[in-house]
Design a protein around this motif. Sequence first.
Motif, PDB file in Angstrom:
ATOM      1  N   SER A  18       0.833  -1.206   0.000  1.00  0.00           N
ATOM      2  CA  SER A  18       0.000   0.000   0.000  1.00  0.00           C
ATOM      3  C   SER A  18       0.861   1.247   0.000  1.00  0.00           C
ATOM      4  N   SER A  21       2.655   1.367  -3.598  1.00  0.00           N
ATOM      5  CA  SER A  21       1.798   1.585  -4.774  1.00  0.00           C
ATOM      6  C   SER A  21       0.396   1.990  -4.314  1.00  0.00           C
ATOM      7  N   PRO A  22       0.022   3.256  -4.482  1.00  0.00           N
ATOM      8  CA  PRO A  22      -1.312   3.716  -4.073  1.00  0.00           C
ATOM      9  C   PRO A  22      -2.443   2.934  -4.733  1.00  0.00           C
ATOM     10  N   ALA A  23      -2.204   2.415  -5.927  1.00  0.00           N
ATOM     11  CA  ALA A  23      -3.244   1.668  -6.641  1.00  0.00           C
ATOM     12  C   ALA A  23      -3.595   0.367  -5.932  1.00  0.00           C
ATOM     13  N   ILE A  25      -4.401  -0.242  -2.853  1.00  0.00           N
ATOM     14  CA  ILE A  25      -5.472  -0.199  -1.850  1.00  0.00           C
ATOM     15  C   ILE A  25      -6.836   0.149  -2.448  1.00  0.00           C
ATOM     16  N   SER A  26      -6.934   0.219  -3.745  1.00  0.00           N
ATOM     17  CA  SER A  26      -8.211   0.525  -4.382  1.00  0.00           C
ATOM     18  C   SER A  26      -9.146  -0.668  -4.303  1.00  0.00           C
ATOM     19  N   SER A  27     -10.450  -0.399  -4.316  1.00  0.00           N
ATOM     20  CA  SER A  27     -11.442  -1.477  -4.246  1.00  0.00           C
ATOM     21  C   SER A  27     -11.366  -2.370  -5.480  1.00  0.00           C
ATOM     22  N   GLY A  28     -11.090  -1.761  -6.614  1.00  0.00           N
ATOM     23  CA  GLY A  28     -10.973  -2.539  -7.848  1.00  0.00           C
ATOM     24  C   GLY A  28      -9.834  -3.531  -7.781  1.00  0.00           C
ATOM     25  N   ASN A  29      -8.710  -3.105  -7.190  1.00  0.00           N
ATOM     26  CA  ASN A  29      -7.571  -4.002  -7.074  1.00  0.00           C
ATOM     27  C   ASN A  29      -7.858  -5.118  -6.078  1.00  0.00           C
TER      28      ASN A  29
END
Length: 307
Positions: A18, A21-23, A25-29
Motif C-alpha cells: 500500500s 503503490s497507491p493503486a 489499496i483501491s477497491s478494484g484491485n
Amino acid sequence: MQSLGISAFLVILIGVFSSLSPAFISSGNAIGILTGISFIGLVALGQTLVIIAGGFDLSVAGVAPLAAVVFAELVNTGTSVLLSILGAVLVGVLVGVINGVIVTKGKINPLITTLGMLSISGGLAFTLAEGQSIPIANLTAGFLADTDIGLVPNQVWLTGSAFVAITVVLRFTTYGRSLYALGGNREASWLAGMRVDAITISVYAFSGTLAAVGGVILASQLLAGDGNLGTTAALLSVAAVVLGGGSLKGGSGGALGTLAGVLVLGVLANGLTLLHVSAFYQQIVTGVVLLAAVGLSNLRTQVTASS
C-alpha cells in the motif's frame, strides 16, 4: 500459532504494498486479487483435506487443465453449460478416486502416485485439445466471471462458499475430526475402527473435484479450454496449505489457515505486478516463500515434539 503468524505477515504485506503503490489499496484491485485467487483457492482447499489426512496430491495441476478442456469441448458440442460443468467435475472425481485406490490398495507412495496421474491427466488435456487452445463459442459459459451479486464475480462467491463449507466440515463433523486422526496416526486410526481406506479415497476424490471446479473457473473466465491452464496449481496449493499451518506429515491445517496462505500468495503476486517486477522473479519469490514455510512448519513440529 502459525496461522496467526501468516495472518500477521499478510497484514505486513498489505501495508508494504500500500505504501509502495497507491493503486494497491483501491477497491478494484482488491476485487482483482480475490478474483485472481479463486482458482488456486479451490485447489488449495482440496489439497488441505489431503494433507490433513497425511497424503499429497500433485495431480491437481493436470486435473484442472483437463477439466477446462472437457468443459470447453462439451459446451462446443451443444451440451448445456450445467451438464458440461458436471462432465468436467466427474473427470476430476474419477482421477481423485483412482489416486485414492492406488494409494490405499496398491500401497504406492502418494507423491509417486499423484505425480504419475499429473502426467496422465495433463497429457490427456493436451491430447483432447490437440495441443491448441479451444475457444468457447457459447458466451453463457462465462457466467462464473460475471458480477451478478454486487461488483464481485460469481467465481469469488463460489470459492468463498467452499471455504465456509470446508471450515464447517473440518470443525464440526465426525468426518472432519477423522481426517485429523488419520493424518496424526494412521495405524491408531485403523485400530480404532475407522474406515481408513474409504476416508483416504474420499479426500483424493474431493481434491480432484475441487481441482476440476477450479479448471472450469479458468475456462469460464477465459472462455477457452487449454492444456496449459493451471499448471502451477500443485506448487501453489501446497504452498498455501503449508503457509496456513498445514504439516506435510499430516494431522494439522485448516481451511481458514489455507485461506490466509492463498491470500498471501495472491497479494504477493498482485503487489509485485503493480511494482512491475518480472514474472520470472515472482516465481523465485514464491519458491522462497514455500521453502520458508516448510522450514517454519518443521521447526514448529520439532518444538511441539520437544515440549
